[in-house]
Every structure is written in C-alpha cells, then in structure tokens.
Design an enzyme around this catalytic site. Structure first.
Site, PDB file in Angstrom:
ATOM      1  N   CYS A  12       0.871  -1.188   0.000  1.00 29.82           N
ATOM      2  CA  CYS A  12       0.000   0.000   0.000  1.00 29.82           C
ATOM      3  C   CYS A  12       0.907   1.237   0.000  1.00 29.82           C
ATOM      4  CB  CYS A  12      -0.862  -0.001   1.251  1.00 29.82           C
ATOM      5  SG  CYS A  12       0.142   0.122   2.736  1.00 29.82           S
ATOM      6  N   HIS A  41       5.203  -5.657   8.785  1.00 30.34           N
ATOM      7  CA  HIS A  41       5.049  -7.032   9.258  1.00 30.34           C
ATOM      8  C   HIS A  41       5.269  -8.014   8.120  1.00 30.34           C
ATOM      9  CE1 HIS A  41       2.636  -5.544  12.914  1.00 30.34           C
ATOM     10  NE2 HIS A  41       3.894  -5.746  13.223  1.00 30.34           N
ATOM     11  N   HIS A  73       3.254   2.219  11.496  1.00 33.26           N
ATOM     12  CA  HIS A  73       2.245   2.112  12.558  1.00 33.26           C
ATOM     13  C   HIS A  73       2.297   3.258  13.559  1.00 33.26           C
ATOM     14  CE1 HIS A  73       1.466  -1.870  11.262  1.00 33.26           C
ATOM     15  NE2 HIS A  73       2.543  -2.426  11.757  1.00 33.26           N
ATOM     16  N   GLU A 125      -0.077   0.152  16.234  1.00 34.96           N
ATOM     17  CA  GLU A 125      -0.847   1.320  15.779  1.00 34.96           C
ATOM     18  C   GLU A 125      -1.819   1.791  16.878  1.00 34.96           C
ATOM     19  OE1 GLU A 125      -3.094   0.874  12.080  1.00 34.96           O
ATOM     20  OE2 GLU A 125      -4.542   2.285  12.889  1.00 34.96           O
ATOM     21  N   ASN A 217      -3.440  -6.747   8.748  1.00 34.51           N
ATOM     22  CA  ASN A 217      -4.334  -6.610   7.584  1.00 34.51           C
ATOM     23  C   ASN A 217      -4.356  -7.890   6.752  1.00 34.51           C
ATOM     24  OD1 ASN A 217      -2.819  -6.085   4.841  1.00 34.51           O
ATOM     25  ND2 ASN A 217      -1.618  -5.021   6.391  1.00 34.51           N
ATOM     26  N   SER A 259       1.410  -5.306   3.124  1.00 31.63           N
ATOM     27  CA  SER A 259       2.849  -5.280   3.390  1.00 31.63           C
ATOM     28  C   SER A 259       3.563  -6.422   2.644  1.00 31.63           C
ATOM     29  CB  SER A 259       3.097  -5.385   4.900  1.00 31.63           C
ATOM     30  OG  SER A 259       2.351  -6.458   5.441  1.00 31.63           O
TER      31      SER A 259
HETATM   32  S1  SF4 Z   1      -2.717  -0.200   5.146  1.00 28.60           S
HETATM   33 FE1  SF4 Z   1      -1.850   0.928   6.885  1.00 28.60          FE
HETATM   34  S2  SF4 Z   1       0.123   1.687   6.160  1.00 28.60           S
HETATM   35 FE2  SF4 Z   1      -1.048   1.076   4.354  1.00 28.60          FE
HETATM   36  S3  SF4 Z   1      -2.016   2.978   3.624  1.00 28.60           S
HETATM   37 FE3  SF4 Z   1      -3.459   1.892   4.971  1.00 28.60          FE
HETATM   38  S4  SF4 Z   1      -3.109   2.755   7.005  1.00 28.60           S
HETATM   39 FE4  SF4 Z   1      -1.354   3.297   5.744  1.00 28.60          FE
END
Ligand code: SF4
Length: 299
Positions: A12, A41, A73, A125, A217, A259
C-alpha cells in the site's frame, strides 16, 4: 483450474512510503540506520532491509547512535521522548492515515467525548493512538465488554479493522447515547482489499492469502475468506505451497496484504503457474495489473 488474482495486491502507499524513506536515509548517511520494531510485518522484507544496512531494533536500548525510523504504525509518545533523550536522529515514517487516526482520537478527547478505539489492544498502531491521548481512550475489539459511562461517545478505528465491526459498534451504541461522533479511520486500501477478498472467496474453492503471519491486515483477509467458507491458506512465501492443495480444485484465488512485496507475489504466481501449466484465467483488469508488474519487475 482457474487462478484469479485480486486486483489490489502488493505494498500500500503507506508501506511504500516508509520503505522509500528508509532507503533515502540509508543513501544519505554513513551512520547507523535503525527501525524501531519491524518496519512492516513482513519477515522477508525485514531481512532484505537488514542486508542493506537498515536494521530492526526490538527495543530502543539496542540503539546507541544514528537514525531511528518510526515505522508506518507510529509509536507511543514516550518512545519519541526517549529517542530525543538519547540524542538519536528521529525520522518519522508513520503512515499519514495512522497519523489522522491519532489526531482524531486526541480531538475527541479534547472535545470531551468518552472515546473508544476499535482495534487490537496490543497492536503498535493502537498503542500509538492510545499513547497520543495520554491513555485517555479505551480500546474495544467490538461490542463485547463495552460498558459506556457517558452519553457523549466518540469513536475512532484501527486502520485495518473491517467496516462490519465499525457498523456493529455504532448500531449497538446508537440507542444508548445522546450523541455519538464517529471518525471512520479505516484505511481505504484495507477495506477495498477486504471487499475484494470477500467476493473472490464466494466464488473460489481455495484462497491463497500472501503476506506476513503477524500482519494484521493480511490475517484479516484470511479471516474474511474463511468466514465465507472458503478453504484458505495464509502463506508468507511460495515455497509453502503444496501440490496436494489443488487436488479436485477448480477455482483458486490469490490475494495479498498491504505489506507483501511484489517479488513474493510474483514467486507465488510463478509457482501456481507451474502447478497449473494448462490454464490461467485473468480478466482484463488483472491483465493490466500483471502487465504493470511485469514492467516493474524488469526494472
Ligand atoms: S494499510 Fe496501513 S500503512 Fe497502508 S495505507 Fe493503509 S493505514 Fe497506511
């Protein structure tokens, strides 16, 4: 066997930004460069960064000099204080969306709302959001155990939470309070991927979720797929894929967390192609994504 790829895969923008900042600092200094905790992560990315001289410290006590990169985070303010006391150079790579959640929580407290963060208590976070308010907000994972004591309630949400959870909490609170102020701080990147995985899982025999086992996530994507009744494998690397998973299977979908780097996704796709040399079904959108990736991989 059909193989469908989620449209939204790879890093992301918050993760890309944090890694870009880390690389930039590494290029510009001869001093040591640290990240406090793993920058993301994903153990494979962390290992790669270590080889490049960007080292993850578990604790600030390990850091004696140089630059400390605050990961996407964010961190508890008391850590920032310690960094300054140790006269280390601080580089803030907190994702702007996490920053927003931190600011919204502070705002709600200042405006006098009994404030809650919907999220995982121990997640860095959430720790950073709570810390930013001086511990004046409470963490809830959903409605269980939620005992409000005020008629004016504020809510912020860990960026990786699902819209369903937020909706459940709001529905629960609405009849019980006079006023409720909600900042929907769920990250769009996360919710888009969750929606997509839900749709893919409905139509798949197997779902392969690629990403760090400790990534909130990514684990949530696996959870959503399982909730849809889809047999789900959460893997970190292509080598974990077993041929036997695909016996009598017609439809396989692949999705990744925010990630997960492109190179790991590419390895997974290549392994699946080897297992299933006959047929890969990718629609127009995904064809474009693959094409973009190919260009990127070749660079
Ligand atoms: S997943 Fe987490 S790090 Fe990635 S854009 Fe969204 S809030 Fe930001």
């Amino acid at each position: 066997m059909e193989i469908k790829l989620a449209r939204n895969m790879g890093f992301c923008f918050g993760v890309k930004r944090a890694i870009r900042i880390a690389h930039q600092v590494r290029r510009e200094t001869e001093e040591k460069v640290w990240t406090l905790g793993h920058i993301i992560h994903n153990p494979q990315v962390v290992e790669k960064l270590e080889k490049e001289g960007i080292v993850a410290a578990e604790d600030l006590s390990e850091v004696d000099s140089g630059y400390v990169i605050i990961r996407s985070h964010g961190v508890h303010p008391k850590i920032l204080k310690k960094i300054r006391e140790k006269k280390l150079k601080e580089v803030d790579a907190t994702c702007p969306l996490v920053k927003k959640a931190q600011e919204r929580a502070k705002q709600l407290v200042l405006e006098g709302y009994e404030t809650y963060v919907i999220g995982e208590k121990e997640h860095p976070e959430v720790v950073s959001i709570v810390g930013g308010t001086g511990g004046k907000v409470r963490v809830i994972d959903c409605v269980e155990g939620l005992k409000i004591t005020d008629s004016k309630v504020g809510l912020v949400v860990q960026t990786t939470q699902s819209q369903d959870t937020l909706r459940k909490v709001v529905d629960y609170l609405l009849p019980k309070v006079l006023e409720i102020k909600v900042f929907n701080t769920i990250c769009d990147v996360t919710s888009k991927r969750q929606k997509e995985v839900k749709k893919l899982a409905e139509k798949s025999d197997i779902m392969i979720i690629v990403g760090g086992k400790k990534s909130a996530n990514t684990s949530r994507l696996a959870g959503i797929s399982r909730e849809e009744g889809c047999l789900t494998y959460h893997i970190e690397e292509a080598k974990e894929i077993k041929n036997k998973w695909f016996t009598d299977v017609d439809r396989v979908s692949v999705a990744s967390g925010a990630s997960t780097p492109d190179w790991i996704i590419k390895e997974v796709i290549n392994k699946l192609k080897k297992i299933n040399a006959n047929y890969v079904d990718i629609d127009i959108d995904k064809e474009e994504i693959l094409h973009e990736r190919r260009v990127k991989f070749n660079n």
